[in-house]
Design a protein around this motif. Structure first.
Motif, short mmCIF file in Angstrom:
data_model
loop_
_atom_site.label_atom_id
_atom_site.label_comp_id
_atom_site.label_asym_id
_atom_site.label_seq_id
_atom_site.Cartn_x
_atom_site.Cartn_y
_atom_site.Cartn_z
N GLN A 59 -8.29 -0.06 10.22
CA GLN A 59 -7.42 -1.20 10.22
C GLN A 59 -7.96 -2.27 9.08
N GLN A 60 -9.26 -2.59 9.42
CA GLN A 60 -10.09 -3.45 8.54
C GLN A 60 -10.14 -2.85 7.16
N GLU A 61 -10.31 -1.67 7.13
CA GLU A 61 -10.17 -0.99 5.83
C GLU A 61 -8.97 -1.04 4.84
N SER A 78 -8.92 -4.54 3.84
CA SER A 78 -9.58 -4.74 2.54
C SER A 78 -8.88 -3.98 1.34
#
Length: 149
Positions: free
Chosen positions: A80-82, A85
């Motif tokens: 999810q962070q990727e 980003s």
């Protein structure tokens, strides 16, 4: 009297014998029931032991699944962070591309206008060259007309 006592004792012995017979039957029934219960108890203990082993195995599987779940949740959070980003990078690149697209559009428009201006200048220059080239003939014709009069 002796006969009555003897008859009383005989009856007592007979009653006692019947009572013993009845007690033996009850003892046999209780022994049979105890044997059945003993066998049932052994069976129940075996089933309980098997159920405990199965519960321990399932507990192990559950712990392994919980660990795998934690790993998957951590991977999901990382992905999810990727994604966030990547979306930010994509948005920045899209904005940059839009800016370059506007600059390219402006450059094309400017080049087109400059090309049209150059064509106009070339046409004016051609016209001027033609006018200048035909001017001596006009001057000669004027001179010829002026001298003939």
């Amino acid at each position: 009297n002796l006969t009555a006592t003897f008859n009383g004792n005989a009856e007592a012995v007979a009653a006692s014998s019947q009572e013993r017979h009845k007690l033996r039957e009850e003892l046999r029934a209780a022994t049979g029931l105890a044997a059945v219960r003993g066998a049932s108890s052994v069976d129940l203990r075996a089933r309980l032991s098997a159920a405990r082993r199965a519960a321990e195995a399932q507990q192990g599987e559950l712990l392994a699944l919980a660990a795998a779940h934690e790993g998957l949740e951590a991977r999901r959070a990382a992905l999810q962070q990727e994604v966030v980003s990547e979306w930010a990078t994509t948005r920045a690149l899209r904005e940059k591309l839009d800016g370059q697209g506007r600059a390219l559009t402006w450059l094309r428009t400017s080049a087109r206008r400059h090309g049209e201006e150059l064509r106009g200048a070339v046409q004016e220059l051609d016209q001027h060259v033609q006018d200048t080239a035909s001017q001596p003939e006009i001057d000669k014709q004027k001179a010829a007309c002026d001298s003939g009069s």
